[in-house]
Design a protein around this motif. Structure first.
Motif, short mmCIF file in Angstrom:
data_model
loop_
_atom_site.label_atom_id
_atom_site.label_comp_id
_atom_site.label_asym_id
_atom_site.label_seq_id
_atom_site.Cartn_x
_atom_site.Cartn_y
_atom_site.Cartn_z
N ILE A 51 0.77 -1.26 0.01
CA ILE A 51 0.09 0.05 -0.07
C ILE A 51 0.87 1.27 0.06
O ILE A 51 1.97 1.11 0.69
CB ILE A 51 -1.09 -0.06 1.16
CG1 ILE A 51 -1.92 0.83 1.08
CG2 ILE A 51 -0.25 0.12 2.55
CD1 ILE A 51 -3.22 0.92 2.02
N SER A 52 0.51 2.32 -0.62
CA SER A 52 1.21 3.60 -0.52
C SER A 52 1.07 4.15 0.56
O SER A 52 0.04 3.89 1.52
CB SER A 52 0.73 4.32 -1.86
OG SER A 52 -0.68 4.63 -1.56
N GLY A 54 -0.05 7.11 1.45
CA GLY A 54 -1.37 7.78 1.59
C GLY A 54 -2.56 6.78 1.73
O GLY A 54 -3.71 7.02 1.95
N GLY A 55 -2.44 5.42 1.02
CA GLY A 55 -3.25 4.62 1.35
C GLY A 55 -4.36 4.44 -0.08
O GLY A 55 -5.00 3.67 -0.31
N SER A 56 -3.91 5.32 -0.92
CA SER A 56 -4.71 5.39 -2.23
C SER A 56 -4.53 4.30 -3.40
O SER A 56 -5.22 3.69 -4.10
CB SER A 56 -4.63 6.54 -2.79
OG SER A 56 -3.21 6.89 -3.27
N VAL A 57 -3.21 3.74 -3.09
CA VAL A 57 -2.81 2.73 -4.07
C VAL A 57 -2.66 1.36 -3.41
O VAL A 57 -1.86 1.49 -2.39
CB VAL A 57 -1.71 3.06 -4.88
CG1 VAL A 57 -1.15 1.94 -6.04
CG2 VAL A 57 -1.93 4.68 -5.57
N THR A 58 -2.81 0.41 -3.97
CA THR A 58 -2.61 -0.96 -3.47
C THR A 58 -2.55 -1.84 -4.29
O THR A 58 -2.59 -1.65 -5.62
CB THR A 58 -3.90 -1.44 -2.57
OG1 THR A 58 -4.91 -1.68 -3.48
CG2 THR A 58 -4.48 -0.51 -1.53
N SER A 71 -5.13 -1.95 4.41
CA SER A 71 -5.64 -0.54 4.45
C SER A 71 -4.47 -0.08 5.52
O SER A 71 -3.65 -0.71 5.95
CB SER A 71 -6.83 -0.58 5.01
OG SER A 71 -6.96 -1.15 6.09
#
Length: 125
Positions: A51-52, A54-58, A71
């Motif tokens: 996960i990135s 910021g959590g926007s990319v997984t 997450s």
């Protein structure tokens, strides 16, 4: 320096669920991405999910796609791995790791700088 600390492992029956947590201890302003790996007995460690910051990319390994969800809660410096519909072959020690920003290959162990001690997940058939 960042020290990931995993928790939440245990024994569960096939088809059950577990949620692993990984808290990043230590002060840092570096926006580390995070990843989960696992190592089954007698096998090499393998990528599970990433996960990135910021959590926007997984990203997920094909073997867990659709069953596992990664997450991140940046306010708590914690990353989670929700594992559903568990299978016997998911049995392994699960490791959390921190990945410096800008590293392109999320699936490689070499991309991760800090590692947790691991938590055992056992799925009984």
């Amino acid at each position: 320096q960042v020290q990931p600390v995993e928790s939440g492992g245990g024994l569960v029956q096939t088809g059950g669920s577990l949620r692993l947590s990984c808290t990043k201890s230590g002060r840092t302003s570096t926006p580390y991405g995070m990843g989960w790996f696992r190592q089954a007995a007698g096998k090499e460690r393998e990528f599970v999910a990433g996960i990135s910051w910021g959590g926007s990319v997984t990203s997920y390994a094909d073997s867990v796609k659709g069953r596992f969800t990664i997450s991140m809660d940046n306010a708590k410096d914690t990353v989670y791995l929700q594992m559903n519909r568990l299978k016997h072959e998911d049995t392994a020690v699960y490791y959390c790791a921190a990945r410096p920003p800008g590293v392109p290959n999320w699936r490689s162990e070499e991309s991760y700088k800090y590692w947790g001690q691991g938590t055992q997940v056992t799925i009984s058939s």
